[in-house]
Enzyme design. Structure first.
Site, PDB file in Angstrom:
ATOM      1  N   HIS A  16       5.263   1.307   4.262  1.00  0.00           N
ATOM      2  CA  HIS A  16       4.506   0.011   3.843  1.00  0.00           C
ATOM      3  C   HIS A  16       2.971   0.270   3.613  1.00  0.00           C
ATOM      4  O   HIS A  16       2.084   0.006   4.530  1.00  0.00           O
ATOM      5  CB  HIS A  16       4.779  -1.276   4.958  1.00  0.00           C
ATOM      6  CG  HIS A  16       4.447  -2.500   4.203  1.00  0.00           C
ATOM      7  ND1 HIS A  16       5.089  -3.565   4.775  1.00  0.00           N
ATOM      8  CD2 HIS A  16       3.400  -2.879   3.403  1.00  0.00           C
ATOM      9  CE1 HIS A  16       4.341  -4.819   4.308  1.00  0.00           C
ATOM     10  NE2 HIS A  16       3.274  -4.202   3.418  1.00  0.00           N
ATOM     11  N   HIS A  18      -0.013   0.082   0.559  1.00  0.00           N
ATOM     12  CA  HIS A  18      -0.314  -0.109  -1.025  1.00  0.00           C
ATOM     13  C   HIS A  18      -1.347   0.852  -1.279  1.00  0.00           C
ATOM     14  O   HIS A  18      -2.561   0.833  -0.725  1.00  0.00           O
ATOM     15  CB  HIS A  18      -0.952  -1.590  -0.941  1.00  0.00           C
ATOM     16  CG  HIS A  18       0.143  -2.695  -0.431  1.00  0.00           C
ATOM     17  ND1 HIS A  18       1.002  -3.289  -1.285  1.00  0.00           N
ATOM     18  CD2 HIS A  18       0.516  -3.228   0.756  1.00  0.00           C
ATOM     19  CE1 HIS A  18       1.623  -4.252  -0.725  1.00  0.00           C
ATOM     20  NE2 HIS A  18       1.387  -4.179   0.467  1.00  0.00           N
ATOM     21  N   HIS A 195       8.317  -7.773   0.388  1.00  0.00           N
ATOM     22  CA  HIS A 195       7.646  -8.450   1.386  1.00  0.00           C
ATOM     23  C   HIS A 195       8.508  -9.732   1.459  1.00  0.00           C
ATOM     24  O   HIS A 195       8.552 -10.572   0.360  1.00  0.00           O
ATOM     25  CB  HIS A 195       6.209  -8.882   0.765  1.00  0.00           C
ATOM     26  CG  HIS A 195       5.263  -7.624   0.749  1.00  0.00           C
ATOM     27  ND1 HIS A 195       5.678  -6.367   0.439  1.00  0.00           N
ATOM     28  CD2 HIS A 195       4.260  -7.360   1.328  1.00  0.00           C
ATOM     29  CE1 HIS A 195       4.712  -5.615   0.502  1.00  0.00           C
ATOM     30  NE2 HIS A 195       3.754  -6.010   1.170  1.00  0.00           N
ATOM     31  N   GLU A 198       6.575 -13.305   5.697  1.00  0.00           N
ATOM     32  CA  GLU A 198       5.429 -12.726   6.336  1.00  0.00           C
ATOM     33  C   GLU A 198       4.671 -13.896   6.605  1.00  0.00           C
ATOM     34  O   GLU A 198       3.844 -14.271   7.781  1.00  0.00           O
ATOM     35  CB  GLU A 198       4.453 -11.774   5.344  1.00  0.00           C
ATOM     36  CG  GLU A 198       3.059 -11.417   6.151  1.00  0.00           C
ATOM     37  CD  GLU A 198       2.296 -10.823   4.932  1.00  0.00           C
ATOM     38  OE1 GLU A 198       2.574 -10.694   3.746  1.00  0.00           O
ATOM     39  OE2 GLU A 198       1.113 -10.249   5.152  1.00  0.00           O
ATOM     40  N   ASP A 276      -0.256  -0.826   5.851  1.00  0.00           N
ATOM     41  CA  ASP A 276      -0.365  -1.910   5.021  1.00  0.00           C
ATOM     42  C   ASP A 276      -1.602  -1.540   3.894  1.00  0.00           C
ATOM     43  O   ASP A 276      -1.328  -1.028   3.021  1.00  0.00           O
ATOM     44  CB  ASP A 276      -0.846  -3.180   5.496  1.00  0.00           C
ATOM     45  CG  ASP A 276      -0.116  -4.386   4.839  1.00  0.00           C
ATOM     46  OD1 ASP A 276       0.373  -4.236   3.598  1.00  0.00           O
ATOM     47  OD2 ASP A 276      -0.094  -5.748   5.368  1.00  0.00           O
ATOM     48  N   ASP A 277      -2.750  -2.135   4.201  1.00  0.00           N
ATOM     49  CA  ASP A 277      -3.721  -1.849   3.239  1.00  0.00           C
ATOM     50  C   ASP A 277      -4.915  -0.942   4.018  1.00  0.00           C
ATOM     51  O   ASP A 277      -5.998  -1.747   4.282  1.00  0.00           O
ATOM     52  CB  ASP A 277      -4.558  -3.059   2.769  1.00  0.00           C
ATOM     53  CG  ASP A 277      -3.316  -4.005   1.853  1.00  0.00           C
ATOM     54  OD1 ASP A 277      -2.843  -3.427   0.775  1.00  0.00           O
ATOM     55  OD2 ASP A 277      -2.911  -5.034   2.387  1.00  0.00           O
TER      56      ASP A 277
END
Ligand SMILES: [Zn+2]
Length: 366
Positions: A16, A18, A195, A198, A276-277
């Site tokens: 996961h 991005h 996703h 969340e 994630d990011d």
């Protein structure tokens, strides 16, 4: 070896992450300059400063817009893999990207996929770390736009492209909106994830599993709110790709003991840890392990489980999974022995075992 070093050096899979949220800020500024774009700031250290989620999505779109030609994509992919390897001992990644955030700027799917593939090949050659791609439907897009994206993906399909996912703001656009796109992707042999839950009820998890045909769930924290969904996900071995820093910042308490992730682990769900990011929320995969495992006083046994869960939940084929599992086991064992040896030499640096005394908040580690 300090326990934090053990956590950073443990071999890891990431499921996961991005692409657009993992670009070095200096690279974003360099690409903006290359293409004559005005960045929100010329200070790389402040580029990813934002307060609200709408500002986050705006910035995310800006990062995507700075990529224009195949070389840009190749560079960005190479650098994000390099960062994962150097910071976190990344060994395999299945990485999201949002095609429509690029094609809306006039970049063709061919350019995107050729550039990303070149970056993946260069990183694999230099670091020995394979990367696969998951194209994400952007929830705020129309169904027609998402379907067109899928058709273009299939037309220019490259070996690295293995799956379809979905991201963006969840509440306004429930998953069933894109059922048709997921059905077509599944028929075309792409693996499916999304996703879900969340920032929305656990019913979205059920929809993703039963209507969209997803094999795993990205985030999924509100699974804890529904006993039946929780039991089902545990019994069916549904993998959850959870992220600490990005969700602490956006949704949950900074006290990690109260975050849903420990409760999900406790409930017996198949939980993986992910960044994630990473550049946009100032973390990396190793840091995610450090934050969670030190706050909850997780010992090497839990760390091993989290690392191996990454392999289990991945879409690697069974032969590669077996080989990677064996390699991780050996490396973790060796790291544990090294940590024990250094603890004997230097007692104060030994990992603590008293759960209560070791519990700390996110702030103390930042
Ligand atoms: Zn995400």
């Amino acid at each position: 070896m300090r326990y934090e070093d053990f956590l950073r050096r443990a071999p890891k899979v990431e499921l996961h992450c991005h692409f657009e949220g993992s670009i070095r800020p200096a690279t974003v500024l360099a690409l903006a300059s290359k293409h004559g774009m005005t960045a929100p700031t010329s200070d790389a250290d402040r580029l990813y400063d934002y307060e609200r989620s709408d500002q986050f999505f705006e910035l995310f779109g800006f990062v995507a817009a700075t990529m224009n030609d195949a070389e840009d994509y190749a560079r960005c992919v190479y650098e994000t893999v390099e960062d994962g390897v150097l910071s976190s001992n990344l060994r395999y990644r299945e990485m999201f990207f949002n095609p429509t955030l690029h094609t809306r700027n006039g970049v063709t799917m061919k350019t995107i996929l050729e550039g990303m593939s070149a970056g993946i090949e260069a990183a694999a050659a230099d670091f020995g770390v394979p990367v696969a791609l998951i194209a994400d439907v952007y929830r705020s897009d129309t169904l027609a736009c998402a379907m067109q994206m899928l058709e273009e993906l299939l037309e220019w399909r490259c070996p690295a492209l293995i799956g379809l996912g979905m991201d963006g703001e969840e509440a306004p656009d429930p998953p069933e909106k894109f059922a048709e796109v997921f059905a077509r992707a599944g028929q075309s042999g792409l693996r499916l994830t999304s996703h879900a839950s969340e920032d929305a009820p656990p019913a979205n998890i059920v929809t993703c599993l039963d209507v969209l045909g997803c094999e795993r769930i990205d985030h999924g924290y509100y699974v804890l709110d529904d006993d039946e969904t929780l039991r089902r996900c545990r019994d069916e071995g549904i993998g959850f790709t959870t992220c600490v820093t990005s969700t602490v910042k956006a949704y949950f308490t900074p006290v990690l003991a109260d975050h849903p992730i420990p409760a999900m682990i406790e409930a017996g769900l198949l939980v993986t840890l992910n960044s994630d990011d990473p550049t946009m929320v100032a973390t990396d995969l190793g840091e995610e392990y450090v934050q969670l495992c030190t706050a909850l006083s997780y010992g090497p046994d839990v760390v091993r489980r989290l690392c191996l869960n990454g392999i289990e939940v991945s879409w690697l084929d069974p032969v590669d999974k077996t080989a990677m599992r064996q390699s991780f086991e050996e490396e973790l064992h060796s790291l544990e022995r090294e940590m024990s040896a250094s603890a004997r030499r230097d007692r104060p640096s030994a990992p603590k075992t008293d759960r209560d005394s070791d519990r700390q908040t996110m702030e103390e580690f930042q």
